[in-house]
Design an enzyme around this catalytic site. Sequence first.
Site, mmCIF file in Angstrom:
data_model
loop_
_atom_site.group_PDB
_atom_site.id
_atom_site.type_symbol
_atom_site.label_atom_id
_atom_site.label_comp_id
_atom_site.label_asym_id
_atom_site.label_seq_id
_atom_site.Cartn_x
_atom_site.Cartn_y
_atom_site.Cartn_z
ATOM 1 C CG LEU A 1 -1.663 -1.384 1.350
ATOM 2 C CD1 LEU A 1 -2.756 -1.069 2.451
ATOM 3 C CD2 LEU A 1 -2.532 -1.734 0.049
ATOM 4 C CG ASP A 2 3.205 4.097 -3.034
ATOM 5 O OD1 ASP A 2 4.455 4.159 -2.714
ATOM 6 O OD2 ASP A 2 2.807 5.267 -3.847
#
Length: 610
Positions: free
Chosen positions: A268-269
């Site tokens: 989850l950037d």
Amino acid sequence: MLHRSALYPGGQAVTVSRRDHDARGAGPISEKTAVASLRARLTALLALIYPARDPDALAAEVIAAFWPGDRPRRQRPRRPSNDLWSERDALVITYGNSILDGQHKPLDLLLDFLEGNLKGAVNGVHILPFFPYTSDDGFAVTDYYKVDPSLGDWPDIARIGAEFSLMSDMVLNHVSSQGVWFNAYRQGQPPYDRFFMEATPEEDLSAVVRPRTTPLLRKVTTAMGERHVWCTFSHDQVDLDFRNPEVLLEILRILRFHIDQGVRILRLDAVAFLWKEAGSPSIHLPQTHAIVKLMRALADFATEKVILLTETNVPKAENLSYFGRRDEAHMVYNFPLPPLVLHALLSGNVRYLRRWLRTMPPAPLGCAYFNFTASHDGIGMRPVEGILPPEEIAAMIGAVRGAGGLVSMRALPGGGEAPYELNCGYFDALSRTIAGEEGRKIARFLCAQTIAMSLEGIPAFYIHSLLATPNDTQAVEKRGMNRAINRHRWNYPELQAALADPASDQAQVFGEMGRRLRLRARQPGFHPNATQLTLQLDDRILGVWRQSLDRRQSIFALHNVSSETVEIEAWQLNLIEDEDWSDLLSGEEVAADGRIALAPYQCRWISNLA
């Protein structure tokens, strides 16, 4: 957190986190009960995120987005346990086009390289964004449902996923300003006309925390009139507005699509920036944590073994908060590790690294640290705020600059700038010490990488660390971007020639890294959740004790970060006298009542099980 007492070899009692195994409960439950359990978790979270919406109706939409049609799901949620990973887990981090030859698809070349060189050393691969994009080397996505055609296509991704545990990026904070979504927003087309975060220059945005110095707002002309959109990172990366539940639902559909393509670890950037509010820091807000919890709930009920990894390059307490109460991320990046390991090797002293390790709690049950020293980004400096004093940071920056590295800055709330990251290949960053020593570069580098192998958690290695890739200064000049220094693209025949030359840096580093990783994979004492205790030894030696979950194997991992030979008494490790001890790395026997010598930058894994 529940704890139990473990007996440290030699009789010293220490406290470690409880390591339960997955208890699935007795007897089957009905599908109706399972749906009710899932729906209850979702409605509670959605009521927090979207208080103005009907949480029950929205929960039904969430379920339909993640499990369209009659997709199967688990009857019970997957409970926290230690069986999601093992000591055999290690990953390589790479771009889809880090290896090229001008003839074959880069993804085919990547698979050929992985299968031919890294089987048994790593079992997972993080392919950095492989979607069509417009900037930031993939992190300005134009279409989440396609593979960049210059790399290959989904069948190529699936082939890699069939051989290696596959991690991909969910760039969920922002999208490209040149993509379909933002173009539709500018034209006023629903639902995209409400997909992007808007603000006005008159609002108080002075407290907003962000890693860039460019203006936060970008003025754009739309069918609705002039608007100012929020751009945390760059004006080509426009932030999505998760206050609109339709944005969340579309992201969940994308997650499901990627899982169907074989992705098993979802990175989850920039997730910390997800929810924004004027007048607030707009980082780590409660709604952001609630969205991560919602994704974890969906992963817990997925039939696939899906792991969530949060990418939050922030100080320790903020980073660890994404474990939640074992209900958010499965893994978090150990962001302080790269700068602290670098400082230890450059200074020849482990004092700050050791102090930090002692303050790190064991990962909660069902969670793990993601250990790395280098990535596609620079060496982040925010995570060592409050850990390294300013004079030590300045000395480290000076050494890296002396090795040809660069420094990128970030804007401070209220004005001013501070170092955000050091841009330098990790191999070249260790070219010379703070004292000016330039010899033993390979040994110094291998010591740094071995530290990452030895610690609690799952190790991951950037492809340019495995390959001892030098700084690509030409790419910086050509592309005008500091991070290009560490994003070299190898010509495959040239890489193969370098690996075949035993005198090359590439062959020496790659060969020894592979040997140590394959050796590590056979040691239960290196399970990601195996007990860890930081040892108090000479300031030039980082020592940790690891003990397997079944308490049969002990490993004393010792790392000499200095250019001097250091000796310690074996009794300092409390080696049990009636057991046979040996160094796994060298094969030497170690006497429980003798002395242990470590040559400059030498590492030892002293174990009771050979």
